[in-house]
Scaffold this active site. Structure first.
Site, mmCIF file in Angstrom:
data_model
loop_
_atom_site.group_PDB
_atom_site.id
_atom_site.type_symbol
_atom_site.label_atom_id
_atom_site.label_comp_id
_atom_site.label_asym_id
_atom_site.label_seq_id
_atom_site.Cartn_x
_atom_site.Cartn_y
_atom_site.Cartn_z
ATOM 1 N N GLU A 1 -4.702 2.953 6.258
ATOM 2 C CA GLU A 1 -4.589 2.854 4.798
ATOM 3 C C GLU A 1 -5.228 4.070 4.156
ATOM 4 O OE1 GLU A 1 -6.212 -0.155 1.310
ATOM 5 O OE2 GLU A 1 -5.513 -1.012 3.213
ATOM 6 N N ARG B 1 0.814 -1.217 0.000
ATOM 7 C CA ARG B 1 0.000 0.000 0.000
ATOM 8 C C ARG B 1 0.844 1.262 0.000
ATOM 9 N NH1 ARG B 1 -2.166 -3.736 -1.063
ATOM 10 N NH2 ARG B 1 -4.048 -4.724 -0.229
ATOM 11 N N SER C 1 -11.222 -0.654 3.458
ATOM 12 C CA SER C 1 -10.301 -0.967 4.547
ATOM 13 C C SER C 1 -9.674 0.317 5.092
ATOM 14 C CB SER C 1 -9.198 -1.907 4.061
ATOM 15 O OG SER C 1 -9.749 -3.118 3.601
#
Length: 336
Positions: A332, A161, A236
């Site tokens: 995230e 990520r 998420s």
């Protein structure tokens, strides 16, 4: 034309009602360059799909809503094809476009919210696949020089990520388009995740196609992830933490059911959702800010939550997870 005091509620998937002091929509590269030339020295807040952000305050920089659309074939060979998609193409729609033509590589990434331009920034991923597996390059506008620069996969410095666009190149470029290398035949199928295998079995599929895998992923995500059109969220909220093997073995003695995914000999990935559920926050709600009832990894806005309330809830969860497991949860979602 620049507008003033525009609500950004329709432009972020959390549905947070903050205002852009100045706001403009841009539909071409020429318009984008003209805007930057006409506003020298400005700071910009570039808005695409609004799917990976939590807005906690009104936005002072000029908000640029990108509307760059288009898909084209760059190269085609017997075994593979290179496809360039503009930054504002809706990601899931683009994935479905590739599958309709039987191009393989993106099926596991079905139904991820957002636009194409976000994919190299976040190195989005799901069910064993990340963008770095198919992305060849991306084109980005250098805000200072107004030159278009091309970043190869290696130059993007992808990690979990992470990318160069979240580190040293942050706020220096605007992604214009992305090129993906997809298979035309002999597709590599990624069905190792148990949930995908289980869903394919439920569907009665023993010899899956890339289209069947996409349908399985869509079914899985739809069953546990809220639709942003119905409940505000950004998917998420936290990254799955990667911990040392030593810490994992200590935790495993106390939590024998602790799920894990080995990264290498020294590192283990732990599902953040399991950690949050274990400390009792799955389904938790305070006012209109909450943790989703079916997936503890997802924070939600039940209607009128402010960004600061969701941020405060995320910080509470981070503190509780650290106090319980000595694991730092990183977000995230980008918080502004």
């Amino acid at each position: 034309m620049i507008q003033e005091n525009i609500s950004l509620k329709p432009y972020n998937t959390f549905g947070i009602d903050v205002k852009a002091k100045r706001f403009i929509e841009v539909s071409s590269l020429a318009e984008l360059k003209d805007l930057i030339q006409a506003t020298p020295g400005e700071d910009y807040f570039v808005l695409s799909g609004g799917s990976n952000m939590l807005l906690t305050q009104d936005i002072d920089p000029l908000v640029i809503k990108l509307n760059l659309k288009g898909i084209q074939v760059i190269e085609e060979h017997d075994d593979f094809i290179l496809i360039e998609a503009k930054a504002s193409e809706v990601w899931h729609d683009f994935v479905q476009w590739t599958l309709a033509k039987d191009y393989g590589g993106l099926e596991n990434l079905s139904l991820i919210p957002g636009h194409v331009g976000t994919t190299p920034i976040q190195n989005i991923g799901a069910y064993g696949v990340e963008i770095k597996d198919t992305m060849i390059s991306c084109k980005a506008l250098n805000i200072k020089t107004l030159e278009i620069e091309e970043f190869t996969q290696a130059q993007c410095q992808f990690d979990y990520r992470e990318s160069i666009f979240k580190k040293e190149a942050k706020d220096q470029y605007i992604i214009l388009s992305v090129v993906y290398k997809l298979t035309k035949k002999d597709h590599i199928l990624h069905t190792n995740y148990g949930v995908i295998q289980a869903e394919l079995a439920t569907m009665g599929i023993t010899s899956p196609t890339i289209q069947a895998i996409s349908r399985a992923v869509i079914a899985i995500r739809s069953s546990k992830l809220p639709n942003p059109a119905e409940i505000g969220n950004s998917g998420s909220f936290f990254k799955n933490p990667i911990i040392s093997k030593d810490l994992f073995e200590i935790l495993l003695k106390k939590y024998p059911t602790l799920p894990s995914y080995p990264i290498n000999e020294a590192s283990i990935k732990i599902p953040a959702g399991w950690l949050i559920e274990t400390i009792g926050y799955k389904g938790y709600r305070i006012g209109d800010a909450g943790v989703h009832q079916k997936q503890a990894l997802v924070l939600v806005n039940y209607g009128k939550a402010e960004g600061v309330e969701i941020k405060k809830l995320s910080e509470t969860i981070q503190n509780e997870v650290f106090n319980t497991f000595e694991i730092n949860l990183e977000t995230e979602v980008n918080i502004f």
